[in-house]
Design an enzyme around this catalytic site. Structure first.
Site, short mmCIF file in Angstrom:
data_model
loop_
_atom_site.label_atom_id
_atom_site.label_comp_id
_atom_site.label_asym_id
_atom_site.label_seq_id
_atom_site.Cartn_x
_atom_site.Cartn_y
_atom_site.Cartn_z
N CYS A 1 1.44 2.61 -12.93
CA CYS A 1 1.72 1.29 -12.34
C CYS A 1 0.65 0.26 -12.75
O CYS A 1 0.61 -0.14 -13.89
CB CYS A 1 1.90 1.44 -10.84
SG CYS A 1 2.90 0.11 -10.18
N HIS B 1 4.68 5.59 -9.18
CA HIS B 1 3.55 6.31 -8.57
C HIS B 1 3.83 7.81 -8.48
O HIS B 1 4.42 8.26 -7.50
CB HIS B 1 3.30 5.77 -7.16
CG HIS B 1 2.67 4.44 -7.13
ND1 HIS B 1 1.33 4.25 -6.89
CD2 HIS B 1 3.19 3.21 -7.33
CE1 HIS B 1 1.04 2.96 -6.93
NE2 HIS B 1 2.16 2.30 -7.19
N GLU C 1 1.88 10.13 -7.77
CA GLU C 1 0.98 10.81 -6.83
C GLU C 1 1.52 10.80 -5.39
O GLU C 1 0.91 11.36 -4.51
CB GLU C 1 -0.41 10.15 -6.88
CG GLU C 1 -0.55 8.78 -6.24
CD GLU C 1 0.09 7.63 -7.04
OE1 GLU C 1 0.72 7.90 -8.09
OE2 GLU C 1 -0.01 6.49 -6.58
#
Ligand code: GLN
Length: 193
Positions: A82, A175, A177
């Site tokens: 990002c 994202h 994560e």
């Protein structure tokens, strides 16, 4: 292997935990980095999502802009997610962020609208499989050169990986994560071996 997480702003601890989770399986060690000393001895670096203007500003203030580029040219892998993808790009549509040109692509900040327009989309990623991608005020990638597009959404590249120079530099506009799925982190690490 030491995997650095650029510790300036954004999803630092989330990436740290992902690497920690993989530490035994893949023999990796997460390291929070934000200056030249802590950048030493890394096989890979993650530039997290967050706010690219802020991350860029502190990269310059901490005097690590050129060193990160140099380390990539010496073989260090980088995964930019990002805002991190914005930092890796060649051209941005915001004069406040001067991309490192580590992936030959243009990028448009906040292309999907404001925070409220964030969304989760299941996408198919080449060599990785399907993945719930969390897009938060995501940028859009355009004009990709010398890199493979590993996934698209709405006909726009959302995961790209270099295929000529700096082959272990990879960027995505979402994202990885945030869903607990470690497949993308594993792919990044396995490419460094
Ligand atoms: N909109 C942010 C920027 O332009 C990126 C958003 C993110 O990293 N989730 O920096």
């Amino acid at each position: 292997m030491n995997i650095g997480i650029l510790n300036i702003q954004g999803d630092v601890s989330e990436h740290y935990l992902m690497i920690k989770k993989l530490s035994k399986k893949l023999n990796v060690n997460p390291v929070a980095v934000n200056n030249k000393n802590t950048l030493a001895n890394l096989e890979g670096l993650i530039i997290p999502g967050g706010e690219s203007t802020v991350i860029f500003k502190f990269i310059i203030q901490n005097d690590i802009y050129d060193r990160i580029i140099e380390m990539a040219n010496e073989g260090m892998g980088i995964m930019g997610t990002c805002a991190g993808a914005i930092i890796l790009s060649k051209n941005t549509n915001d004069t406040r962020v001067n991309g490192m040109n580590l992936i030959n692509m243009g990028i448009k900040r906040n292309a999907y609208g404001r925070q409220i327009n964030s969304f989760i989309q299941n996408i198919e990623i080449k060599n990785i499989g399907n993945f719930d991608a969390v897009f938060i005020r995501a940028p859009e990638i355009e004009n990709v050169r010398d890199a493979d597009v590993l996934a698209e959404y709405n006909n726009n590249p959302v995961v790209v990986k270099n295929n000529k120079k700096n082959k272990n530099v990879i960027a995505m506009t979402f994202h990885p994560e945030l869903t607990g799925n470690t497949k993308i982190h594993e792919f990044f690490i396995n490419n460094l071996k």
